[in-house]
Design a protein around this motif. Structure first.
Motif, PDB file in Angstrom:
ATOM      1  N   THR A   1      -7.191   0.020  -0.439  1.00  0.00           N
ATOM      2  CA  THR A   1      -6.593   1.345  -0.549  1.00  0.00           C
ATOM      3  C   THR A   1      -5.505   1.358  -1.616  1.00  0.00           C
ATOM      4  OG1 THR A   1      -7.014   1.653   1.817  1.00  0.00           O
ATOM      5  CG2 THR A   1      -5.555   3.239   0.749  1.00  0.00           C
ATOM      6  N   ALA A   2      -4.735   0.290  -1.680  1.00  0.00           N
ATOM      7  CA  ALA A   2      -3.698   0.188  -2.725  1.00  0.00           C
ATOM      8  C   ALA A   2      -4.339   0.214  -4.108  1.00  0.00           C
ATOM      9  CB  ALA A   2      -2.895  -1.092  -2.535  1.00  0.00           C
ATOM     10  N   LEU A   3      -5.436  -0.527  -4.274  1.00  0.00           N
ATOM     11  CA  LEU A   3      -6.145  -0.546  -5.556  1.00  0.00           C
ATOM     12  C   LEU A   3      -6.751   0.830  -5.857  1.00  0.00           C
ATOM     13  CD1 LEU A   3      -7.823  -4.046  -5.270  1.00  0.00           C
ATOM     14  CD2 LEU A   3      -6.172  -3.363  -7.025  1.00  0.00           C
ATOM     15  N   SER A   4      -7.205   1.528  -4.823  1.00  0.00           N
ATOM     16  CA  SER A   4      -7.734   2.887  -5.013  1.00  0.00           C
ATOM     17  C   SER A   4      -6.650   3.809  -5.547  1.00  0.00           C
ATOM     18  CB  SER A   4      -8.267   3.446  -3.687  1.00  0.00           C
ATOM     19  OG  SER A   4      -9.360   2.696  -3.218  1.00  0.00           O
ATOM     20  N   ASN A   5      -5.440   3.674  -4.979  1.00  0.00           N
ATOM     21  CA  ASN A   5      -4.320   4.491  -5.453  1.00  0.00           C
ATOM     22  C   ASN A   5      -3.990   4.185  -6.908  1.00  0.00           C
ATOM     23  OD1 ASN A   5      -4.121   5.606  -2.911  1.00  0.00           O
ATOM     24  ND2 ASN A   5      -2.418   4.337  -2.261  1.00  0.00           N
ATOM     25  N   LEU A   6      -4.006   2.906  -7.254  1.00  0.00           N
ATOM     26  CA  LEU A   6      -3.724   2.508  -8.636  1.00  0.00           C
ATOM     27  C   LEU A   6      -4.816   3.005  -9.585  1.00  0.00           C
ATOM     28  CD1 LEU A   6      -2.540  -1.160  -7.979  1.00  0.00           C
ATOM     29  CD2 LEU A   6      -1.099   0.736  -8.726  1.00  0.00           C
ATOM     30  N   ALA A   7      -6.058   2.998  -9.098  1.00  0.00           N
ATOM     31  CA  ALA A   7      -7.191   3.378  -9.950  1.00  0.00           C
ATOM     32  C   ALA A   7      -7.258   4.872 -10.224  1.00  0.00           C
ATOM     33  CB  ALA A   7      -8.505   2.919  -9.303  1.00  0.00           C
ATOM     34  N   VAL A   8      -6.470   5.664  -9.496  1.00  0.00           N
ATOM     35  CA  VAL A   8      -6.414   7.100  -9.784  1.00  0.00           C
ATOM     36  C   VAL A   8      -5.911   7.334 -11.207  1.00  0.00           C
ATOM     37  CG1 VAL A   8      -5.244   9.262  -9.184  1.00  0.00           C
ATOM     38  CG2 VAL A   8      -6.139   7.785  -7.376  1.00  0.00           C
TER      39      VAL A   8
ATOM     40  N   LEU B   1       0.833  -1.210   0.000  1.00  0.00           N
ATOM     41  CA  LEU B   1       0.000   0.000   0.000  1.00  0.00           C
ATOM     42  C   LEU B   1       0.864   1.256   0.000  1.00  0.00           C
ATOM     43  CD1 LEU B   1      -2.425   1.872   0.438  1.00  0.00           C
ATOM     44  CD2 LEU B   1      -2.409   1.218   2.847  1.00  0.00           C
ATOM     45  N   ASN B   2       1.839   1.324   0.884  1.00  0.00           N
ATOM     46  CA  ASN B   2       2.684   2.514   0.954  1.00  0.00           C
ATOM     47  C   ASN B   2       3.479   2.728  -0.331  1.00  0.00           C
ATOM     48  OD1 ASN B   2       1.796   3.236   3.471  1.00  0.00           O
ATOM     49  ND2 ASN B   2       3.509   2.343   4.574  1.00  0.00           N
ATOM     50  N   LEU B   3       3.855   1.631  -0.985  1.00  0.00           N
ATOM     51  CA  LEU B   3       4.582   1.759  -2.245  1.00  0.00           C
ATOM     52  C   LEU B   3       3.703   2.340  -3.350  1.00  0.00           C
ATOM     53  CD1 LEU B   3       6.645  -1.575  -2.344  1.00  0.00           C
ATOM     54  CD2 LEU B   3       7.505   0.718  -1.878  1.00  0.00           C
ATOM     55  N   THR B   4       2.395   2.077  -3.301  1.00  0.00           N
ATOM     56  CA  THR B   4       1.497   2.571  -4.362  1.00  0.00           C
ATOM     57  C   THR B   4       1.298   4.078  -4.315  1.00  0.00           C
ATOM     58  OG1 THR B   4      -0.516   2.234  -3.013  1.00  0.00           O
ATOM     59  CG2 THR B   4       0.200   0.401  -4.428  1.00  0.00           C
ATOM     60  N   GLN B   5       1.854   4.739  -3.304  1.00  0.00           N
ATOM     61  CA  GLN B   5       1.720   6.192  -3.236  1.00  0.00           C
ATOM     62  C   GLN B   5       2.621   6.902  -4.236  1.00  0.00           C
ATOM     63  OE1 GLN B   5       1.653   7.782   0.859  1.00  0.00           O
ATOM     64  NE2 GLN B   5       1.330   5.695   1.559  1.00  0.00           N
ATOM     65  N   SER B   6       3.542   6.163  -4.854  1.00  0.00           N
ATOM     66  CA  SER B   6       4.416   6.724  -5.881  1.00  0.00           C
ATOM     67  C   SER B   6       3.944   6.271  -7.254  1.00  0.00           C
ATOM     68  CB  SER B   6       5.865   6.270  -5.668  1.00  0.00           C
ATOM     69  OG  SER B   6       6.382   6.798  -4.480  1.00  0.00           O
ATOM     70  N   GLU B   7       3.738   7.224  -8.149  1.00  0.00           N
ATOM     71  CA  GLU B   7       3.168   6.903  -9.462  1.00  0.00           C
ATOM     72  C   GLU B   7       4.072   5.978 -10.277  1.00  0.00           C
ATOM     73  OE1 GLU B   7       1.483   9.281 -13.382  1.00  0.00           O
ATOM     74  OE2 GLU B   7       1.678  10.310 -11.458  1.00  0.00           O
ATOM     75  N   TRP B   8       5.379   6.243 -10.276  1.00  0.00           N
ATOM     76  CA  TRP B   8       6.250   5.414 -11.121  1.00  0.00           C
ATOM     77  C   TRP B   8       6.401   4.012 -10.542  1.00  0.00           C
ATOM     78  CZ3 TRP B   8      10.896   2.967 -10.112  1.00  0.00           C
ATOM     79  CH2 TRP B   8      11.550   3.299  -8.927  1.00  0.00           C
ATOM     80  N   ILE B   9       6.275   3.884  -9.190  1.00  0.00           N
ATOM     81  CA  ILE B   9       6.351   2.561  -8.569  1.00  0.00           C
ATOM     82  C   ILE B   9       5.089   1.762  -8.887  1.00  0.00           C
ATOM     83  CG2 ILE B   9       6.555   1.305  -6.384  1.00  0.00           C
ATOM     84  CD1 ILE B   9       8.223   3.590  -5.323  1.00  0.00           C
ATOM     85  N   GLN B  10       3.980   2.460  -9.092  1.00  0.00           N
ATOM     86  CA  GLN B  10       2.755   1.767  -9.503  1.00  0.00           C
ATOM     87  C   GLN B  10       2.990   0.967 -10.783  1.00  0.00           C
ATOM     88  OE1 GLN B  10      -0.450   4.588  -9.864  1.00  0.00           O
ATOM     89  NE2 GLN B  10      -0.392   5.181  -7.719  1.00  0.00           N
TER      90      GLN B  10
END
Length: 496
Positions: A191-198, A153-162
């Protein structure tokens, strides 16, 4: 001897770098004790023994040293960036691939805490930390699975890491974790999927698994008894609901009962997340008939009446109602508490500026329909008329000013409204004067049409004739005639 003194440090170094597991255990135990009692910062020198302890071949040393490091990080006794800068990240990641679940659990917790920092996220990814974390997210040990999911989850906060996560197969892993019996794992993965879905570029891959599997699972989580899970499921669905096709798919999965239940929640976060999703779904014309049911409309009206100080609820409720204003829906809207909720909201001293603008725009749209405008009369009183006139005169807020004046123009033909407006003749003349001289044509046209309706009343007609409004109208009339003459000349010339 001080816990952090020079002598203690030298002894810890000797024990930690010893090849004797028993001595290393003593050092690890000392750090574990220290992590439970320390109230100050741990110095860089005191981190050095961790090189040896984390790479020890003794499982007990690995367990105690990794746990103490977790404790220090969680309590803020260690600077997160310093841990990575000193090169401790690699031995922590190596522990992820060992067979002891306790060590794996502690190491995942370390990574999860470290990954709260942007620079650390990049370091974790660059040294290959993504793959072992994804593997441990499938662990049979719930503690390991939970911390691995938190780290991802914390890793998904970075766009390029996504991009890296998706490339390494994170999407199916996270999607399956939504069905975990552990609510923390559900929350982390959702929450991780929510970050990716942005990022809409991920949507196709996210929705490819099964036939609507992700959407169905997220909708099922809306009914979760854990508020943060149901709230995050709303957020993820909202981020996914970009295209009309996905919006239609979500509605087709009978999501409305769950959303109505969430709107009635005692949790503000749940209410805000669910109404934001509902607003997204209401944008698709194909969904509007389903959403315009009595229960939904009355729920929106009730929210407006009871949550005037909440800008998210007020703003979204007004936007949803505005999306649903269609000729075939007017009767149902009038039979609900929507109009009442909207009108009383603009009187509230608690309503904030931005949501107020959405409310005014929605009321202006309602007022365009004759039946609805007549329906609004039952709530029209001195305070409401005064508020509308005041808003119409605030030209620094262009749209709310225009919309408030539009509402007045649509209801002004009714005797009750004209009677109430007579107390505000000067204020009305003032904003109409500004409208007639406004650079935008729509303001000029609205000003003229309002004057025309006002002149049907003798008292207003007399006031207008005796004011500067008449001079402005004469000038507008002359300008219009001159413009028409010029246009005729141009057109005639073009026809020659």
């Amino acid at each position: 001897m001080s816990l952090l003194g020079k002598n203690s440090l030298e002894a810890l170094r000797t024990l930690a770098f010893s090849e004797n597991p028993g001595l290393q255990q003593s050092a690890a135990l000392y750090y574990l004790h220290l992590s439970q009692h320390l109230i100050s910062q741990l110095t860089e020198e005191h981190l050095e023994p961790y090189y040896a302890l984390l790479q020890s071949s003794d499982v007990e040393v690995q367990q105690m040293s990794s746990l103490s490091l977790v404790n220090f990080l969680l309590e803020g006794n260690i600077n997160r960036d310093l841990v990575v800068q000193m090169g401790l990240l690699e031995p922590i990641l190596e522990l992820l691939e060992l067979g002891d679940s306790t060590v794996q659990c502690n190491s995942c917790a370390c990574i999860m805490t470290l990954a709260a920092s942007e620079s650390n996220r990049e370091a974790i990814t660059s040294v290959g930390g993504v793959i072992p974390l994804l593997a441990l997210a499938n662990s049979y040990d719930p503690r390991v699975q939970q911390n691995a999911a938190g780290a991802i989850l914390n890793l998904t906060q970075s766009e390029w890491i996504q991009q890296v996560l998706c490339r390494e197969g994170a999407l199916p892993v996270l999607t399956l974790l939504l069905e975990s019996p552990d609510s923390e794992v559900q929350y982390y993965s959702c929450t991780a999927l929510s970050n990716l879905a942005v990022n809409s570029h991920h949507h196709e891959a996210m929705l490819r698994t099964g036939e609507g599997f992700l959407l169905r699972t997220l909708i099922s989580l809306l009914s979760s008894s854990v508020e943060k899970v149901s709230s995050q499921a709303c957020v993820c669905l909202r981020n996914l609901a970009v295209s009309v096709h996905i919006q239609a798919d979500i509605i087709a999965m009978d999501v409305l009962p769950q959303l109505l239940s969430l709107l009635a929640s005692s949790s503000t976060d749940v209410q805000q997340a669910s109404i934001a999703l509902l607003w997204k779904l209401s944008q698709h014309p194909g969904n509007q008939d389903t959403l315009t049911c009595a229960e939904m409309l009355n729920t929106l009206g009730k929210l407006l009446l009871t949550h005037k100080a909440d800008p998210v609820l007020v703003g979204h409720a007004a936007c949803i109602i505005k999306n649903l204003i269609l000729p075939q829906n007017m009767q149902r809207i009038m039979e609900s508490s929507c109009s009442e909720g909207l009108l009383y909201t603009i009187l509230s001293p608690d309503v904030q500026e931005e949501p107020l603008h959405y409310v005014i725009a929605c009321l202006a749209e309602l007022a365009k329909h004759e039946g609805s405008a007549f329906h609004m009369l039952q709530w029209m009183d001195e305070s409401l008329i005064k508020c509308l006139v005041k808003l119409a005169g605030q030209l620094q807020h262009t749209e709310p000013s225009f919309q408030a004046a539009s509402i007045i123009q649509h209801v002004i033909c009714h005797e009750k409204v004209r009677s109430l407006l007579k107390c505000h003749i000067k204020e009305i003349q003032c904003y109409l004067m500004n409208f007639l001289t406004h650079q935008e044509i729509r303001f000029q046209q609205l000003g003229i049409s309002t004057v025309c309706k006002l002149q049907e009343d003798p008292e207003f007609s007399l006031a207008i004739r005796q004011s500067q409004l008449m001079e402005h109208l004469e000038r507008v009339h002359q300008q219009t005639e001159e413009t028409q003459k010029l246009l005729r000349v141009v057109i005639n010339h073009m026809d020659i």
